[in-house]
Each structure stands twice: as C-alpha cells, then as structure tokens.
Write a protein that holds these residues in place. Structure first.
Motif, short mmCIF file in Angstrom:
data_model
loop_
_atom_site.label_atom_id
_atom_site.label_comp_id
_atom_site.label_asym_id
_atom_site.label_seq_id
_atom_site.Cartn_x
_atom_site.Cartn_y
_atom_site.Cartn_z
N TYR A 35 0.76 -1.58 0.28
CA TYR A 35 -0.28 -0.31 0.05
C TYR A 35 1.06 1.59 0.36
CZ TYR A 35 -3.57 -3.14 1.20
OH TYR A 35 -5.04 -3.79 0.99
N THR A 36 0.65 1.96 -0.75
CA THR A 36 1.61 3.26 -1.02
C THR A 36 2.01 3.90 0.42
OG1 THR A 36 0.01 3.96 -3.33
CG2 THR A 36 2.09 5.95 -2.40
N TYR A 37 0.76 4.10 1.19
CA TYR A 37 0.91 5.07 2.58
C TYR A 37 1.73 3.80 3.42
CZ TYR A 37 -1.48 1.04 5.16
OH TYR A 37 -1.88 0.13 5.67
N GLU A 38 2.42 2.62 3.71
CA GLU A 38 3.42 2.34 3.79
C GLU A 38 4.83 2.38 3.06
OE1 GLU A 38 1.29 -2.61 5.03
OE2 GLU A 38 2.37 -1.62 2.82
N GLN A 39 4.72 3.16 2.20
CA GLN A 39 5.80 3.40 1.43
C GLN A 39 6.87 3.13 1.00
OE1 GLN A 39 7.97 7.37 3.45
NE2 GLN A 39 6.14 8.95 3.78
N LEU A 40 6.87 1.67 1.04
CA LEU A 40 7.60 0.79 0.64
C LEU A 40 6.69 0.89 -1.03
CD1 LEU A 40 6.40 -2.28 3.44
CD2 LEU A 40 8.45 -0.19 2.75
N ASN A 41 8.10 1.28 -1.48
CA ASN A 41 8.26 1.19 -2.90
C ASN A 41 9.57 0.35 -4.16
OD1 ASN A 41 9.39 3.26 -2.77
ND2 ASN A 41 7.59 4.54 -2.56
N ARG A 172 20.66 1.55 12.17
CA ARG A 172 19.16 2.27 12.19
C ARG A 172 18.50 1.39 10.77
NH1 ARG A 172 17.43 6.45 9.28
NH2 ARG A 172 16.21 8.24 11.23
N PRO A 173 17.32 0.84 11.09
CA PRO A 173 15.80 0.26 9.99
C PRO A 173 16.07 1.90 9.31
CG PRO A 173 16.07 0.53 12.77
CD PRO A 173 16.99 0.81 12.83
N ASP A 177 13.07 6.52 9.49
CA ASP A 177 12.90 8.15 8.92
C ASP A 177 11.35 8.42 9.21
OD1 ASP A 177 15.67 8.16 7.37
OD2 ASP A 177 14.87 7.62 5.82
N LEU A 178 10.67 7.62 9.79
CA LEU A 178 9.17 7.63 10.09
C LEU A 178 8.82 7.18 11.08
CD1 LEU A 178 7.39 5.18 7.49
CD2 LEU A 178 7.86 7.65 7.06
N LEU A 179 9.98 8.07 11.67
CA LEU A 179 10.03 7.69 13.56
C LEU A 179 10.52 8.48 14.13
CD1 LEU A 179 10.08 3.55 14.09
CD2 LEU A 179 8.39 5.21 13.85
N ASP A 180 11.64 9.43 13.68
CA ASP A 180 12.15 10.13 14.60
C ASP A 180 11.91 11.40 15.78
OD1 ASP A 180 15.06 9.56 13.82
OD2 ASP A 180 15.05 10.41 11.87
N PHE A 205 5.56 0.89 10.78
CA PHE A 205 4.51 1.77 10.75
C PHE A 205 3.84 0.56 10.35
CE2 PHE A 205 0.58 3.05 8.72
CZ PHE A 205 0.52 4.38 10.51
N GLU A 206 3.83 -0.30 9.28
CA GLU A 206 3.46 -1.35 9.03
C GLU A 206 3.28 -2.68 10.23
OE1 GLU A 206 4.10 -5.20 5.86
OE2 GLU A 206 4.99 -3.70 6.38
N ASN A 207 3.99 -2.21 11.20
CA ASN A 207 3.75 -3.44 12.84
C ASN A 207 3.11 -2.46 13.83
OD1 ASN A 207 4.36 -6.20 14.14
ND2 ASN A 207 5.16 -4.92 15.46
N ILE A 208 3.43 -1.71 14.04
CA ILE A 208 3.22 -1.25 15.13
C ILE A 208 1.83 0.24 15.28
CG2 ILE A 208 5.26 -0.31 16.43
CD1 ILE A 208 5.27 2.26 15.63
N GLY A 209 1.49 0.32 13.49
CA GLY A 209 0.76 1.04 13.20
C GLY A 209 0.19 2.53 13.70
N SER A 210 -0.91 3.11 13.42
CA SER A 210 -1.17 4.79 14.31
C SER A 210 -1.07 4.87 15.70
CB SER A 210 -2.44 5.61 13.82
OG SER A 210 -3.53 4.53 13.33
N ASP A 211 -1.68 3.62 16.41
CA ASP A 211 -1.79 3.37 17.70
C ASP A 211 -0.18 3.55 18.41
OD1 ASP A 211 -4.33 3.52 17.35
OD2 ASP A 211 -4.69 1.14 17.52
#
Length: 245
Positions: A35-41, A172-173, A177-180, A205-211
């Motif tokens: 999914y594009t929101y995952e920024q995995l491309n 550094r994973p 970049d999405l967690l800083d 994010f794929e694992n922990i989600g917005s929560d």
C-alpha cells in the motif's frame, strides 16, 4: 435488392468482428506489492537485523507481500525470485531463495525469504535486491499504482525490484525515517530499551500502526522517567543522554 445487399454486408462485418475477438492466453504475472501509505516501493529499502531479535537466531524468515496480475487459478502455481544488480549479499551464505507454491485461488501471498546469520553480518550490512523470476506459471506482472476503492485499504502499488539490507549489527532501520518525530534519534541503546519496555522488536509503521505511534512514546517516556529516578540518566553507546520527544 440494394437494401438487401447492405444488410448482408453489415452482417458479414459484424460476423468478422465477433470472430476477431480472442480470449487472452498469455502467462499471468507476479510482482511485489504494498500500500502506498507504507512507503514500500521500488526506491524504498527494507531492513532486517539479527541483533534486533528477542532471541538469538541463526536463520529467520522475512515474508514479502506479492500479487498476481491476471487470471486466478484453481490449481497451485510456482513463484521464484532472483537477485538483481546491486546485491552484495551471497546466496547460500547470507540468504536462500527457494520456489514457493502459491495456493489455488490466491491473488496475494507472502513469499518467504530465508535470511542466514552469517559470520560476516557481525561487521557488515549486506544488500539483497530481488525481482520476480520467470517460471512455467508466471512472468513479470503489471506494474504501477491502483487507485483506492471500496475493496482495498488505499492506493496500492505493484513494483519490480525490492531492496533489503540485512545485518547482525545494531544499525538504524530504514523505516526509522518515519519514527524520528515520535521516538527521536536512533541509537542502539535506545532500541534495546524500547525492546525491553514494549516487548517487541519491529517498530515499523506496518507493525505498530497509528496507535503505536501515538501511545508507545508515552509509555517509553514514563518508563525512562522511572529509570532515571532510580539510576540517573540513561546513556547511549556514544555517551549521549537518551530521551523521547
């Protein structure tokens, strides 16, 4: 008679057009999927470190989402990946690629990439660049984005190449970049503290989600405050004081 001739010509043309329509008989395709929101491309890099696992492992499996484009089948089919340009890891030493059987009727599946904790990973980060290999069942699938619909979770993307960095070090994973903004600057000691407090090793994010992005920093700040009250500042491997935003 004139009108009858017109009718016969029209009927002939219609008949020819019907006969020209053929059912597609080519191979179905397969590609990486996210999914594009995952920024995995295609340009994104995924990462895995044996050092981040809760228990010591000599091998592990990284499941890679893939998608079939074309017809569904009522029979199992075979998928295989191959390495592409840019790969620095060694097949059979650092990883294994094996044929995978896609269940009958499946349109999406997870390919199991086997990672091996080789001796070189203690001091190196190796890159694996993958692409689908042609098999008796599949060729490279249709690439690009699919708009969001009522049946999917958002804009989807099919892509050809997947990059994975694998190591046995505390590096550094790629997803950090999405967690800083929520967890602060990465350090090995901070990561160890997070694993100890939260009991998980994957903070993507794929694992922990917005929560997780919302609640985990609060939990970590409270745990760090308790640690500091009992022991003083928690320092990372560079002597810097650890904190959470």
């Amino acid at each position: 008679m004139k009108y009858l001739s017109y009718i016969m010509v029209a009927a002939c043309l219609f008949s020819c057009k019907k006969e020209a329509v053929e059912t597609y008989q080519g191979k179905d395709g397969v590609s990486f999927f996210a999914y594009t929101y995952e920024q995995l491309n295609t340009t994104a890099v995924r990462s895995y470190s044996f050092a981040f696992q809760a228990t010591e492992k000599q091998r592990d499996t990284l499941f890679i989402p893939m998608r079939i484009t074309g017809k569904l089948s009522d029979k199992p089919r075979t998928v295989l990946l191959k390495t592409a340009q840019g790969t620095t890891a060694t097949a059979g030493v650092d990883f294994e690629l094996k044929e995978f059987t896609v269940p009958a009727g499946a349109s999406k599946f997870n390919y199991p990439l086997i990672l091996l904790n080789s001796a070189g990973m203690a001091k190196n980060v190796y890159r694996i660049v993958l692409e689908p290999a042609e098999t008796k069942d599949f060729i490279l699938g249709t690439l690009g984005q699919t708009p969001e619909t009522v049946t999917n979770q958002g804009t989807e993307e099919n892509f050809r190449y997947l990059k994975i960095d694998v190591s046995g070090m505390y590096v550094r994973p790629a997803y950090w970049d999405l967690l800083d903004a929520d967890f602060g600057e990465f350090s090995a000691e901070k990561y160890k503290f997070m694993v100890k407090i939260l009991g998980i090793t994957d903070f993507s994010f794929e694992n922990i989600g917005s929560d997780g992005l919302l609640n985990y920093p609060v939990t970590l700040r409270n745990a760090l405050a308790a640690y500091e009250a009992a022991n003083g500042p928690l320092l990372d491997e560079n002597g810097q004081e650890i904190s959470f935003p």
